[in-house]
Design a protein around this motif. Structure first.
Motif, PDB file in Angstrom:
ATOM      1  N   TYR A   1       0.835  -1.187   0.000  1.00 31.37           N
ATOM      2  CA  TYR A   1       0.000   0.000   0.000  1.00 31.37           C
ATOM      3  C   TYR A   1       0.874   1.241   0.000  1.00 31.37           C
ATOM      4  O   TYR A   1       2.038   1.210   0.447  1.00 31.37           O
ATOM      5  N   GLU A   2       0.317   2.294  -0.498  1.00 28.54           N
ATOM      6  CA  GLU A   2       1.058   3.556  -0.530  1.00 28.54           C
ATOM      7  C   GLU A   2       1.594   3.921   0.840  1.00 28.54           C
ATOM      8  O   GLU A   2       0.901   3.761   1.850  1.00 28.54           O
ATOM      9  N   GLY A   3       2.807   4.400   0.874  1.00 28.04           N
ATOM     10  CA  GLY A   3       3.424   4.830   2.118  1.00 28.04           C
ATOM     11  C   GLY A   3       4.137   3.736   2.880  1.00 28.04           C
ATOM     12  O   GLY A   3       4.895   4.031   3.803  1.00 28.04           O
ATOM     13  N   GLN A   4       3.933   2.481   2.478  1.00 25.00           N
ATOM     14  CA  GLN A   4       4.608   1.385   3.157  1.00 25.00           C
ATOM     15  C   GLN A   4       5.991   1.148   2.586  1.00 25.00           C
ATOM     16  O   GLN A   4       6.320   1.617   1.496  1.00 25.00           O
ATOM     17  N   GLU A   5       6.783   0.393   3.345  1.00 27.14           N
ATOM     18  CA  GLU A   5       8.096  -0.022   2.861  1.00 27.14           C
ATOM     19  C   GLU A   5       7.952  -1.405   2.219  1.00 27.14           C
ATOM     20  O   GLU A   5       7.288  -2.279   2.758  1.00 27.14           O
ATOM     21  N   VAL A   6       8.554  -1.569   1.068  1.00 31.24           N
ATOM     22  CA  VAL A   6       8.505  -2.852   0.380  1.00 31.24           C
ATOM     23  C   VAL A   6       9.898  -3.469   0.397  1.00 31.24           C
ATOM     24  O   VAL A   6      10.879  -2.819   0.032  1.00 31.24           O
TER      25      VAL A   6
END
Lengths: 115, 116
Positions: free
Chosen positions: A13-18
């Motif tokens: 999701y947007e804003g998360q770290e991948v």
């Protein structure tokens, strides 16, 4: 050539770290780990390269443990525009072409960033 | 700087026809490569060149020929196209690595070829 294994797909999701982990158990002494990003209908684009420990640039970080048998690409605070396929490549730096040293792109990891 | 330019971007061929894909780079790179990418798959190296006048086979060279008569151009030819050659073709170029250079590949936008 070192064979690489990476997940086929990941959702975020947007804003998360991948974090995408790549396994390369038979990496050789002279091999580097390089990551590319590919958007639909475009050629791949270089993201980051490392040999050991940690490398960071304006786009991502690359973590490589001491045994170098795996590596993790970290994308901080992803946005929708980070939706792409990410490829992990292991081998000598591309400009040092020699017999057998031909970097291959595996299937990559398809990252989907959701709103 | 245009970087790496591929022409044509789209082409439809009939089985048995021939064609040439042109790749041009304006970065004075020594190395150039041709890859193909099939749906949902990674890129496979067809042929590459380490300098003007040189070419070498990659992973999947059969059915293709290449030429590097000028440093800035790398041509990929299909003498007798087959449906199995339907794919997206990418050209790339890179420096010969020295010192801490990464050997980064610079890719073109791709050429979509359909063989009927």
């Amino acid at each position: 050539l070192a064979k690489t294994t990476q997940p086929i797909s990941m959702d975020s999701y947007e804003g998360q770290e991948v974090n995408i982990t790549c396994s390369h158990n038979n990496i050789a002494t002279n091999d580097y780990i390089t990551w590319y990003q590919q958007f639909p209908s475009q050629g791949p684009r270089f993201i980051i390269q490392g040999y050991k420990t940690k490398v960071t640039n304006e786009v991502a970080s690359l973590f490589i443990p001491a045994d170098r048998k795996s590596s993790t690409l970290s994308l901080p605070r992803v946005s929708l525009s980070d939706t792409a396929v990410y490829y992990c490549l292991v081998g000598e730096r591309m400009g040092r072409i020699a017999a057998g040293n031909k970097l291959t792109f595996g299937g990559g990891t398809r990252v989907l960033v959701k709103p | 700087n245009a970087g790496v330019t591929q022409t044509p971007k789209f082409r439809v061929l009939k089985t048995g026809q021939s064609m040439t894909l042109l790749c041009a780079q304006d970065m004075n790179h020594e190395y150039m490569y041709w890859y193909r990418q099939d749906p949902g798959m990674g890129l496979r190296l067809i042929h590459y060149s380490v300098g003007e006048g040189t070419t070498a086979k990659g992973e999947v060279p059969d059915g293709y020929n290449v030429s590097r008569l000028k440093k800035q151009n790398f041509l990929l030819g299909l003498e007798s196209a087959a449906p199995s050659q339907t794919s997206v073709y990418f050209c790339a170029s890179s420096w010969e690595t020295r010192g801490r250079d990464t050997g980064e590949l610079f890719f073109g936008e791709g050429s979509r070829l359909t063989v009927l």
